[in-house]
Each structure stands twice: as structure tokens, then as C-alpha cells.
Scaffold this active site. Structure first.
Site, PDB file in Angstrom:
ATOM      1  NE  ARG A  10       4.147  -6.277  -4.037  1.00 11.24           N
ATOM      2  CZ  ARG A  10       4.362  -4.958  -4.143  1.00 11.24           C
ATOM      3  NH1 ARG A  10       5.462  -4.413  -3.654  1.00 11.24           N
ATOM      4  NH2 ARG A  10       3.467  -4.185  -4.732  1.00 11.24           N
ATOM      5  CG  HIS A  12       0.945  -3.309   4.714  1.00 10.27           C
ATOM      6  ND1 HIS A  12       1.695  -2.204   5.053  1.00 10.27           N
ATOM      7  CD2 HIS A  12       0.133  -2.915   3.700  1.00 10.27           C
ATOM      8  CE1 HIS A  12       1.336  -1.182   4.283  1.00 10.27           C
ATOM      9  NE2 HIS A  12       0.398  -1.590   3.450  1.00 10.27           N
ATOM     10  N   PRO A  42       7.658   6.575   1.531  1.00  8.75           N
ATOM     11  CG  PRO A  42       6.540   8.621   1.385  1.00  8.75           C
ATOM     12  CD  PRO A  42       6.608   7.261   0.775  1.00  8.75           C
ATOM     13  CB  VAL A  43       5.269   6.162   6.198  1.00  4.48           C
ATOM     14  CG1 VAL A  43       4.889   5.503   7.511  1.00  4.48           C
ATOM     15  CG2 VAL A  43       5.835   7.545   6.460  1.00  4.48           C
ATOM     16  CG  ASN A  44       5.226  -0.371   4.129  1.00  2.55           C
ATOM     17  OD1 ASN A  44       4.143  -0.244   3.577  1.00  2.55           O
ATOM     18  ND2 ASN A  44       5.740  -1.563   4.391  1.00  2.55           N
ATOM     19  NE  ARG A  85       7.458   7.978  10.782  1.00  2.00           N
ATOM     20  CZ  ARG A  85       6.286   8.461  10.347  1.00  2.00           C
ATOM     21  NH1 ARG A  85       6.263   9.491   9.527  1.00  2.00           N
ATOM     22  NH2 ARG A  85       5.156   7.919  10.726  1.00  2.00           N
ATOM     23  CG  HIS A 119      -5.504   1.311   2.876  1.00  3.33           C
ATOM     24  ND1 HIS A 119      -4.390   1.998   2.452  1.00  3.33           N
ATOM     25  CD2 HIS A 119      -6.069   2.075   3.843  1.00  3.33           C
ATOM     26  CE1 HIS A 119      -4.300   3.135   3.153  1.00  3.33           C
ATOM     27  NE2 HIS A 119      -5.306   3.198   3.992  1.00  3.33           N
TER      28      HIS A 119
END
Length: 124
Positions: A10, A12, A42-44, A85, A119
Site C-alpha cells: 500500500r 510503496h 514527511p517522506v515516501n 517529500r 519496509h
């Protein structure tokens, strides 16, 4: 409860596109994948490759994770990814993101049986 493997997918995986479609990609995707529900993540990173190709990274180059754990793996080949970002003007619940398209090696942490990514650690 959502499994770690399902959560990875979901957060990535975006196999349906080969790259970010527009500069608005992150704003749309972060929202539709529920990554802005309680706060602005914040970041993905989203990966534009098949799930099978990303799962295969778990049998590729074993590297140390950022947190020191040893169950991270780096892809042998580069993959099409999009980094999202948070911008300086972003404020929950109106989360705003900068979209950056790249071709990089991904590093994922793997767990379980079957051994699958749980992860997203980094891209290099």
C-alpha cells in the site's frame, strides 16, 4: 489488521504506472494510499515495477539497514521510483508534496515466510 507485507504494498508499490504521471502525482497518491490520514507522512517512495520484481530483491544483495538490522537487501538493477517529500508550506490536513522521479537501486527490509519486503529503507 493489515499485514506488514500488505502495508508495504500500500505504501510503496505502484506497478500500474512506469513513472510519476505529473507533478501532482505525490499529492494524489499520498492521499489515496491513506498516508495523510492522521498526519502528513514527511517522506515516501513509490516503486514503479512489478510486485514480483520488488519481492525478488529479498534474495539479492544483503546489506545493513539504516537502523543496524541485517535483513535489508539492495536491488541488483535500478528501478523506476518516485520520491515524495513534504513541502515547506504543507500543513495537515492539507498535505503537500514535491514529486521527484528517479532510476535508483532500492533497499528493502524483508521478513516472514514467504520472505517478502516489509519496509522501504533507502534508494541509492
Amino acid at each position: 489488521k493489515e499485514s506488514a507485507a500488505a502495508k508495504f504494498e500500500r505504501q510503496h508499490m505502484d506497478s500500474s504506472t512506469s513513472s510519476a504521471s505529473s507533478s501532482n502525482y505525490c499529492n494524489q497518491m499520498m492521499k489515496s494510499r491513506n498516508l495523510t490520514q492522521d498526519r502528513c507522512k514527511p517522506v515516501n517512495t513509490f516503486v514503479h515495477e512489478s510486485l514480483a520484481d520488488v519481492q525478488a530483491v529479498c534474495s539479492q544483495k544483503n546489506v545493513a539497514c539504516k537502523n543496524g538490522q541485517t535483513n535489508c537487501y539492495q536491488s541488483y538493477s535500478t528501478m523506476s521510483i518516485t520520491d515524495c517529500r513534504e513541502t515547506g508550506s504543507s500543513k495537515y490536513p492539507n498535505c503537500a508534496y514535491k514529486t521527484t522521479q528517479a532510476e535508483k537501486h532500492i533497499i528493502v527490509a524483508c521478513e516472514g515466510n514467504p520472505y517478502v519486503p516489509v519496509h522501504f529503507d533507502a534508494s541509492v
